[in-house]
Design an enzyme around this catalytic site. Structure first.
Site, PDB file in Angstrom:
ATOM      1  CD  GLU A  64      -2.425   2.585  -3.436  1.00  0.00           C
ATOM      2  OE1 GLU A  64      -3.533   3.099  -3.652  1.00  0.00           O
ATOM      3  OE2 GLU A  64      -1.960   2.449  -2.291  1.00  0.00           O
TER       4      GLU A  64
ATOM      5  CG  ASP B 229      -1.811   1.194   1.322  1.00  0.00           C
ATOM      6  OD1 ASP B 229      -2.751   1.269   0.511  1.00  0.00           O
ATOM      7  OD2 ASP B 229      -1.578   2.054   2.190  1.00  0.00           O
TER       8      ASP B 229
END
Length: 469
Positions: free
Chosen positions: A164, A123
């Site tokens: 990401e 993330d």
């Protein structure tokens, strides 16, 4: 933990591998580490976070959620210092340059690997590795990714890191790191030009966007997607292009977020037009890379704009026409996320149970699309080329791997009449249709390709091929 291990076991029995979301850019401000850190400068966790005795001059720069954040630095009374938080104020950032923090991250990875996961979605990767705080050391922060990759490879050789990382084209190659850092990156840059192409009903923006990112290394890969769990970020488009996409897919201010994105799912953006929905997913699945579907996309779930910020696209999965959409037996007051009820996208109309029993449903069509994609290793492994279709609304491309070639044509336009596309390859090889928006007659290599409005067709050139991968 026992339930999780059983989940992973049952997934493996069905040929499914599980990735865990690795969120280690920050912790909660209620986390024991932060609570210890704020109480004393002598706490062993004090240097796990980023502190400053004075408010930095750039405190209002780099906010991820403009309009919902006032600063990236906040005062903590107990600590008598400012702490850094790239996201919300209750999410203090960890100091990644601290070796003890990186060691803890590896321990976290090691735990979940032992429980059976096959890798991680990393993330907010750019914010995880950025040099944070006052006087941060001038190390190469990208090397931290190599450190995580090395740990992962030693613990589980076939596990992957999918990041990401919505960064500029100049920075993306640093995340792959010559095949020594991350295995996969979400293709945010291509996604933005993909939506610009859909908005303009022109192939040129997508052709341009595909050429921007660097080629991944041999064992690296781009992950293509239509929508994810956040807003549709259009921040790398020009202001003019961004406003065009807004007008087409998010005409009301309540549909937009942070000045850069759209907080809607795809079906409402496309007026729930089945033709356009199929076109959009067929196009994404045919792009070079690995396709990614988010839950609910396979049945055409909608959004709930009454929910704040990104929560509009994070409603509960709709399994059946049962209380709470079959998602939970708990009373609605205890739900972490709501379920959409009533209207065009309510669980009463849009649910897995109903679509499993309908051979013409979007769910069954998605299964056919996935099956077609699995027949085409050329798309994931091969070299790709944009083809001149001779029509500005038709995006045509091919992917070649070893002796196999797959070509796909997609008509982004809504003209009332069909179009005929001359690809001009001059080949006498047979074109075997793999997928199409409707049954078409068998194509002679000398004939033009017929496409309906919003039509799509995939072909294998030269007949069936077998690959040993």
């Amino acid at each position: 933990m026992g339930d999780f291990v059983e989940l992973v076991h049952q997934a493996r029995e069905r040929g499914i591998r599980v990735l865990a979301d690795l969120v280690v850019n920050h912790t909660s401000d209620q986390h024991p580490w932060f609570q210890s850190a704020r109480r004393s400068k002598d706490s062993p966790y004090r240097d796990f976070y980023v502190w400053s005795d004075t408010l930095p001059a750039n405190a209002r720069e780099g906010m991820v959620f403009p309009g919902y954040q006032d600063s990236v630095w906040d005062w903590d009374e107990a600590a008598q210092a400012y702490y850094f938080h790239r996201f919300y104020r209750w999410q203090p950032d960890l100091r990644i340059s601290n070796p003890e923090v990186r060691e803890e991250i590896c321990r976290i990875m090691g735990l979940w690997l032992e429980l059976g996961v096959s890798g991680f979605r990393l993330d907010a990767a750019p914010f995880l590795i950025e040099m944070k705080g006052v006087g941060a050391p001038g190390e190469d922060q990208y090397e931290y990714l190599r450190e995580f990759r090395d740990f992962l490879s030693w613990r589980k050789g076939d596990a992957i890191l999918l990041a990401e990382a919505n960064v500029s084209r100049e920075k993306t190659s640093q995340y792959f790191g010559d095949d020594a850092r991350l295995h996969m990156l979400f293709s945010f840059l291509v996604n933005q030009y993909y939506f610009l192409a859909l908005a303009r009903q022109e192939a040129a923006p997508l052709a341009h966007g595909l050429k921007l990112p660097p080629l991944p290394p041999l064992t690296g890969q781009w992950a293509n997607f239509v929508r994810n769990h956040d807003e549709l970020d259009l921040g790398r488009l020009s202001e003019e292009d961004r406003q065009l996409v807004f007008r087409e897919f998010a005409p009301e201010p309540s549909m937009r977020l942070y000045g850069r994105g759209i907080r809607r799912r795809l079906p409402p953006m496309l007026g729930n037009d089945r033709r356009r929905i199929e076109l959009a997913y067929s196009l994404m699945f045919s792009l070079p890379g690995t396709p990614v579907l988010r839950y609910g996309e396979e049945i055409g779930m909608g959004d709930d704009l009454s929910q704040p910020e990104r929560e509009s696209v994070r409603t509960a999965m709709q399994w059946a026409d049962e209380p709470n959409g079959g998602f939970s037996t708990a009373p609605p007051s205890e739900h972490v996320r709501p379920v959409i009820s009533g209207g065009e996208y309510g669980y009463q109309k849009v649910n897995v149970d109903a679509q499993q029993r309908d051979p013409g449903s979007l769910l069954h069509w998605m299964e056919r699309l996935i099956s077609a994609r699995k027949q085409c290793p050329e798309i994931g492994w091969g070299e790709w080329q944009v083809l001149d279709s001779g029509d500005p609304a038709v995006f045509a491309h091919c992917c070649r791997f070893r002796e196999g070639t797959v070509a796909a044509v997609h008509n982004l336009g809504d003209r009332d009449t069909s179009v005929h596309v001359e690809l001009g390859d001059g080949s006498s090889e047979p074109w075997v249709e793999i997928l199409g928006d409707r049954p078409y007659s068998r194509r002679d290599p000398k004939e033009a390709i017929l496409l309906e409005p919003y039509g799509y067709r995939w072909f294998r050139i030269g007949g069936a091929k077998r690959f040993l991968l």
